[in-house]
Design a protein around this motif. Structure first.
Motif, mmCIF file in Angstrom:
data_model
loop_
_atom_site.group_PDB
_atom_site.id
_atom_site.type_symbol
_atom_site.label_atom_id
_atom_site.label_comp_id
_atom_site.label_asym_id
_atom_site.label_seq_id
_atom_site.Cartn_x
_atom_site.Cartn_y
_atom_site.Cartn_z
ATOM 1 N N ARG A 171 -41.628 75.267 71.439
ATOM 2 C CA ARG A 171 -41.862 73.699 72.145
ATOM 3 C C ARG A 171 -42.417 72.525 71.613
ATOM 4 O O ARG A 171 -41.815 71.430 71.289
ATOM 5 C CB ARG A 171 -42.467 74.061 73.557
ATOM 6 N N ASN A 174 -40.205 71.611 68.641
ATOM 7 C CA ASN A 174 -38.940 70.594 69.017
ATOM 8 C C ASN A 174 -39.422 69.192 68.997
ATOM 9 O O ASN A 174 -38.709 68.400 68.489
ATOM 10 C CB ASN A 174 -38.470 71.098 70.578
ATOM 11 N N ASP A 175 -40.475 68.937 69.661
ATOM 12 C CA ASP A 175 -40.860 67.503 69.924
ATOM 13 C C ASP A 175 -41.259 66.861 68.512
ATOM 14 O O ASP A 175 -41.294 65.659 68.387
ATOM 15 C CB ASP A 175 -41.931 67.409 70.929
ATOM 16 N N GLU A 179 -36.064 72.502 63.774
ATOM 17 C CA GLU A 179 -35.070 73.102 64.319
ATOM 18 C C GLU A 179 -35.740 74.576 64.154
ATOM 19 O O GLU A 179 -36.001 75.094 63.138
ATOM 20 C CB GLU A 179 -33.609 73.114 63.311
ATOM 21 N N LYS A 203 -32.504 79.216 74.157
ATOM 22 C CA LYS A 203 -30.946 79.202 73.872
ATOM 23 C C LYS A 203 -30.184 78.477 74.913
ATOM 24 O O LYS A 203 -29.037 78.221 74.752
ATOM 25 C CB LYS A 203 -30.270 80.381 73.228
ATOM 26 N N ALA A 204 -30.834 78.231 76.191
ATOM 27 C CA ALA A 204 -29.868 77.699 77.330
ATOM 28 C C ALA A 204 -29.570 76.270 77.151
ATOM 29 O O ALA A 204 -30.286 75.553 76.174
ATOM 30 C CB ALA A 204 -30.711 77.964 78.532
ATOM 31 N N GLN A 205 -28.779 75.805 77.639
ATOM 32 C CA GLN A 205 -28.152 74.391 77.834
ATOM 33 C C GLN A 205 -27.746 73.857 76.435
ATOM 34 O O GLN A 205 -28.481 72.781 76.125
ATOM 35 C CB GLN A 205 -29.539 73.589 78.419
ATOM 36 N N GLY A 206 -27.355 74.763 75.705
ATOM 37 C CA GLY A 206 -26.785 74.219 74.328
ATOM 38 C C GLY A 206 -27.659 74.330 73.566
ATOM 39 O O GLY A 206 -27.983 73.711 72.265
ATOM 40 N N GLY A 207 -28.785 75.287 73.545
ATOM 41 C CA GLY A 207 -29.903 75.315 72.544
ATOM 42 C C GLY A 207 -30.850 74.410 72.767
ATOM 43 O O GLY A 207 -31.306 73.816 71.885
ATOM 44 N N ILE A 208 -31.589 74.248 74.200
ATOM 45 C CA ILE A 208 -32.390 73.143 74.390
ATOM 46 C C ILE A 208 -33.704 73.325 73.505
ATOM 47 O O ILE A 208 -34.181 72.232 73.482
ATOM 48 C CB ILE A 208 -32.580 72.976 75.991
ATOM 49 N N PHE A 209 -34.012 74.444 73.132
ATOM 50 C CA PHE A 209 -35.262 74.558 72.240
ATOM 51 C C PHE A 209 -35.062 75.370 70.857
ATOM 52 O O PHE A 209 -35.779 75.264 69.987
ATOM 53 C CB PHE A 209 -36.228 75.597 73.020
ATOM 54 N N TRP A 211 -32.417 77.948 68.522
ATOM 55 C CA TRP A 211 -31.499 79.265 68.521
ATOM 56 C C TRP A 211 -32.040 80.610 68.546
ATOM 57 O O TRP A 211 -33.199 80.697 68.100
ATOM 58 C CB TRP A 211 -30.762 79.077 67.139
#
Ligand code: C5J
Length: 223
Positions: A171, A174-175, A179, A203-209, A211
């Motif tokens: 997390r 990501n910020d 990747e 990986k939810a929501q199109g890879g929110i965090f 792969w």
């Protein structure tokens, strides 16, 4: 030259020159009997499954000349970097907390045997070891600086535990614009359901965090 890793929710395109293997907290205190993890009442055999896949990734990364970075969670011997809140939570008893003496020295204290990385995955001299006082590997460390100086954009993440230090680090990464691909069999948790759900959340929501893939697929991508 870019390469592709088959992953969920879709394939990840990456450039090995800008990619690092990030191994989170594969320390005796978390994965060996007699450490902090076991003192908290956990079964360490559940996280030891991550050792062999991580070793394969480490061997591959060294062979490929990939940037390899290790992290260790722990505190200075004076415990001045240990928030009282962290010291209080998760105490198995009056003598079992961070800084107390266990079978492998003072628990989660830098310089002690239990704090060090397990022999199977021991860092080479030129592989940075980032000591972190928190769960996330970016907080109060120079990890971001090290990654920026090496031009790293993609992180292949493994280590323990999936739902604590691995996902906190992902997390944070990501910020900061990295990747992240998390390697399912090279990560581990004392709670199999937490492991599963942590990977789902990444990986939810199109890879929110990021792969999710497994170690054999990462190794295949480098062939
Ligand atoms: C924990 C970690 N679980 N490395 N640390 O306290 O995940």
């Amino acid at each position: 030259m870019t390469r592709k890793i088959q992953a969920e929710p879709y394939e990840l395109v990456f450039d090995p020159k800008h990619t690092a293997l990030l191994i989170i907290d594969m320390q005796r205190d978390f994965v060996e009997p007699g450490g902090f993890g076991e003192a908290l009442g956990n079964d360490v055999t559940l996280v030891r499954t991550a050792i062999e896949p991580t070793k394969k990734l480490l061997d591959m990364a060294r062979h490929q000349g990939l940037c390899v970075i290790h992290t260790r969670e722990g505190h200075a011997p004076h415990l001045g970097d240990l928030p009282p809140t962290k010291a209080e939570r998760g105490r198995p008893g009056p003598d079992g907390g961070i800084g107390s003496v266990g079978p492998m020295g003072r628990i989660l204290v830098r310089g002690e045997k239990g704090h060090d990385i397990i022999p199977e995955l021991y860092p080479l001299n030129d592989e940075p070891v980032v000591d972190k006082p928190g769960k996330g590997a970016f907080w109060a460390t120079d990890l971001h600086l090290i990654l920026q100086n090496r031009g790293i954009k993609t992180l292949i993440v493994c280590g323990v535990t999936t739902e604590v230090c691995v996902t906190t680090t992902v997390r944070e990464a990501n910020d900061r614009g990295y990747e992240c691909v998390v390697v399912s069999d090279a990560t581990g948790s004392y709670f199999p359901e937490f492991h599963k759900m942590s990977l789902e959340m990444i990986k939810a929501q199109g890879g929110i965090f990021g792969w999710v893939t497994d170690s054999s697929e990462v190794i295949r991508a480098f062939r």
